[in-house]
Design an enzyme around this catalytic site. Sequence first.
Site, PDB file in Angstrom:
ATOM      1  N   SER A  25      73.835  16.759  -6.532  1.00 54.16           N
ATOM      2  CA  SER A  25      75.025  17.196  -7.269  1.00 54.16           C
ATOM      3  C   SER A  25      75.291  18.665  -6.967  1.00 54.16           C
ATOM      4  O   SER A  25      74.356  19.435  -6.705  1.00 54.16           O
ATOM      5  CB  SER A  25      74.806  17.040  -8.772  1.00 54.16           C
ATOM      6  OG  SER A  25      75.820  17.726  -9.487  1.00 54.16           O
ATOM      7  N   LYS A  61      68.520  17.498  -9.997  1.00 58.06           N
ATOM      8  CA  LYS A  61      69.316  17.382  -8.772  1.00 58.06           C
ATOM      9  C   LYS A  61      68.875  18.385  -7.704  1.00 58.06           C
ATOM     10  O   LYS A  61      69.007  18.122  -6.508  1.00 58.06           O
ATOM     11  CB  LYS A  61      70.808  17.535  -9.100  1.00 58.06           C
ATOM     12  CG  LYS A  61      71.358  16.368  -9.942  1.00 58.06           C
ATOM     13  CD  LYS A  61      71.195  15.040  -9.222  1.00 58.06           C
ATOM     14  CE  LYS A  61      71.840  13.884  -9.955  1.00 58.06           C
ATOM     15  NZ  LYS A  61      71.715  12.616  -9.210  1.00 58.06           N
ATOM     16  N   TYR A 105      69.506  18.325 -15.983  1.00 56.54           N
ATOM     17  CA  TYR A 105      70.219  17.650 -14.891  1.00 56.54           C
ATOM     18  C   TYR A 105      70.174  18.488 -13.603  1.00 56.54           C
ATOM     19  O   TYR A 105      69.899  17.964 -12.515  1.00 56.54           O
ATOM     20  CB  TYR A 105      71.662  17.407 -15.343  1.00 56.54           C
ATOM     21  CG  TYR A 105      72.517  16.637 -14.359  1.00 56.54           C
ATOM     22  CD1 TYR A 105      72.377  15.252 -14.230  1.00 56.54           C
ATOM     23  CD2 TYR A 105      73.470  17.275 -13.577  1.00 56.54           C
ATOM     24  CE1 TYR A 105      73.170  14.541 -13.338  1.00 56.54           C
ATOM     25  CE2 TYR A 105      74.266  16.571 -12.693  1.00 56.54           C
ATOM     26  CZ  TYR A 105      74.111  15.199 -12.578  1.00 56.54           C
ATOM     27  OH  TYR A 105      74.891  14.504 -11.697  1.00 56.54           O
ATOM     28  N   ASP A 161      64.703  -0.815 -13.761  1.00 58.47           N
ATOM     29  CA  ASP A 161      64.817   0.571 -14.225  1.00 58.47           C
ATOM     30  C   ASP A 161      64.182   1.448 -13.141  1.00 58.47           C
ATOM     31  O   ASP A 161      62.968   1.348 -12.895  1.00 58.47           O
ATOM     32  CB  ASP A 161      64.051   0.684 -15.558  1.00 58.47           C
ATOM     33  CG  ASP A 161      64.013   2.099 -16.091  1.00 58.47           C
ATOM     34  OD1 ASP A 161      64.393   3.037 -15.359  1.00 58.47           O
ATOM     35  OD2 ASP A 161      63.582   2.270 -17.253  1.00 58.47           O
TER      36      ASP A 161
HETATM   37  P1  NAP Z   1      77.713   6.400 -13.840  1.00 57.88           P
HETATM   38  O1  NAP Z   1      79.126   5.943 -13.806  1.00 57.88           O
HETATM   39  O2  NAP Z   1      77.096   6.750 -15.145  1.00 57.88           O
HETATM   40  O3  NAP Z   1      76.810   5.304 -13.085  1.00 57.88           O
HETATM   41  C1  NAP Z   1      75.411   5.440 -12.998  1.00 57.88           C
HETATM   42  C2  NAP Z   1      74.792   4.058 -12.919  1.00 57.88           C
HETATM   43  O4  NAP Z   1      73.370   4.210 -12.885  1.00 57.88           O
HETATM   44  C3  NAP Z   1      75.132   3.202 -14.144  1.00 57.88           C
HETATM   45  O5  NAP Z   1      75.437   1.895 -13.759  1.00 57.88           O
HETATM   46  C4  NAP Z   1      73.828   3.249 -14.932  1.00 57.88           C
HETATM   47  O6  NAP Z   1      73.632   2.122 -15.759  1.00 57.88           O
HETATM   48  C5  NAP Z   1      72.806   3.284 -13.813  1.00 57.88           C
HETATM   49  N1  NAP Z   1      71.511   3.701 -14.316  1.00 57.88           N
HETATM   50  C6  NAP Z   1      71.261   4.629 -15.277  1.00 57.88           C
HETATM   51  N2  NAP Z   1      69.949   4.697 -15.512  1.00 57.88           N
HETATM   52  C7  NAP Z   1      69.354   3.800 -14.688  1.00 57.88           C
HETATM   53  C8  NAP Z   1      68.012   3.410 -14.481  1.00 57.88           C
HETATM   54  N3  NAP Z   1      67.013   3.959 -15.184  1.00 57.88           N
HETATM   55  N4  NAP Z   1      67.745   2.447 -13.570  1.00 57.88           N
HETATM   56  C9  NAP Z   1      68.757   1.867 -12.881  1.00 57.88           C
HETATM   57  N5  NAP Z   1      70.033   2.193 -13.026  1.00 57.88           N
HETATM   58  C10 NAP Z   1      70.345   3.152 -13.924  1.00 57.88           C
HETATM   59  O7  NAP Z   1      77.502   7.687 -12.916  1.00 57.88           O
HETATM   60  P2  NAP Z   1      78.256   8.163 -11.575  1.00 57.88           P
HETATM   61  O8  NAP Z   1      79.202   9.232 -11.941  1.00 57.88           O
HETATM   62  O9  NAP Z   1      78.710   6.997 -10.770  1.00 57.88           O
HETATM   63  O10 NAP Z   1      77.029   8.875 -10.857  1.00 57.88           O
HETATM   64  C11 NAP Z   1      76.285   8.291  -9.798  1.00 57.88           C
HETATM   65  C12 NAP Z   1      75.358   9.369  -9.230  1.00 57.88           C
HETATM   66  O11 NAP Z   1      76.146  10.472  -8.780  1.00 57.88           O
HETATM   67  C13 NAP Z   1      74.387   9.931 -10.254  1.00 57.88           C
HETATM   68  O12 NAP Z   1      73.149  10.199  -9.638  1.00 57.88           O
HETATM   69  C14 NAP Z   1      75.040  11.220 -10.683  1.00 57.88           C
HETATM   70  O13 NAP Z   1      74.131  12.136 -11.175  1.00 57.88           O
HETATM   71  C15 NAP Z   1      75.665  11.665  -9.373  1.00 57.88           C
HETATM   72  N6  NAP Z   1      76.775  12.603  -9.522  1.00 57.88           N
HETATM   73  C16 NAP Z   1      77.891  12.275 -10.221  1.00 57.88           C
HETATM   74  C17 NAP Z   1      78.920  13.205 -10.316  1.00 57.88           C
HETATM   75  C18 NAP Z   1      80.194  12.920 -11.057  1.00 57.88           C
HETATM   76  O14 NAP Z   1      81.003  13.859 -11.179  1.00 57.88           O
HETATM   77  N7  NAP Z   1      80.426  11.707 -11.523  1.00 57.88           N
HETATM   78  C19 NAP Z   1      78.777  14.450  -9.710  1.00 57.88           C
HETATM   79  C20 NAP Z   1      77.629  14.763  -9.020  1.00 57.88           C
HETATM   80  C21 NAP Z   1      76.624  13.818  -8.916  1.00 57.88           C
HETATM   81  P3  NAP Z   1      74.080   2.240 -17.336  1.00 57.88           P
HETATM   82  O15 NAP Z   1      75.552   2.521 -17.329  1.00 57.88           O
HETATM   83  O16 NAP Z   1      73.694   0.946 -17.896  1.00 57.88           O
HETATM   84  O17 NAP Z   1      73.285   3.408 -17.879  1.00 57.88           O
END
Ligand code: NAP
Length: 246
Positions: free
Chosen positions: A141, A158, A154, A62
Amino acid sequence: MDLKGKTTIVTGASQGIGAAIALDIASNGARVALVDIQEEKLKMVADLIRKNGGEAYSYAADVSNFDQVVAVTEKIIKTLEKIDHLVNNAGITRDNLLMRMKEEEWDAVLAVNLKGVFNFSKAVIRNMMGKRYGRIVNISSVVGLMGNAGQTNYSASKAGVIGITKSLAREVASRGITVNAVAPGYIATEMTDKLSEEVKEMFMGLIPMKRFGTPEEIAKAVRFFLSDDAAYITGQVLSVNGGMLM
Ligand code: NAP
């Protein structure tokens, strides 16, 4: 952009953007240590990397728990001997209007998205400083730059990621370590899947390119920062958002 022999930690690597980063850099020669809170899903990504001829190891931790992060970093150093690169990607959302936001929603998002970056950066920095080489890429983000109603927690986390990126970049630049951030716009992953059609349409209306981004498009920007091509770039934020914020 060859990453041959470079040892890279990617957090939140079991799906979405983190998995795409891990697959991309492994296919460009990096030895990847995948970290996520759930071990099962991680193994699937590690298997896929190995099937493609890459090198991957999975570790459950975590990121918001400092002791777990230190323990897992020690394990990684024991197995892979060094840490060259760190990608702080793990992140969560707990959206709500501030008026309705519970204290736990604020705390959970700040703990994972911001303290997680502190925890892993602190855990690896001595190893990087000793080698006088390192690359840290933090995933921020577009919302950290422009704000978004319903995401005070959030967007604060970020924006904080950008603050830690710039401050740490100044602290370690003389030791051959760069620290940069990638600020994705709207990327199609499980995180954004759960948004309502109405919110998705609202975001689409803000994107001049008229499409959502892919995790692979974020992975390429991260690979650039990790590569020697970006050796003289530090403390920067690269927006990858289809023009959503210029
Ligand atoms: P995602 O599909 O929800 O993947 C995030 C991963 O992080 C999941 O595998 C999650 O595991 C894991 N995670 C959550 N809490 C954790 C913890 N405490 N320790 C270790 N791992 C943990 O999200 P994503 O869209 O790929 O996003 C990845 C990053 O990009 C994030 O930082 C997000 O804020 C950023 N981002 C995303 C977007 C977008 O549009 N998707 C835009 C801007 C920025 P679980 O599934 O088990 O919780």
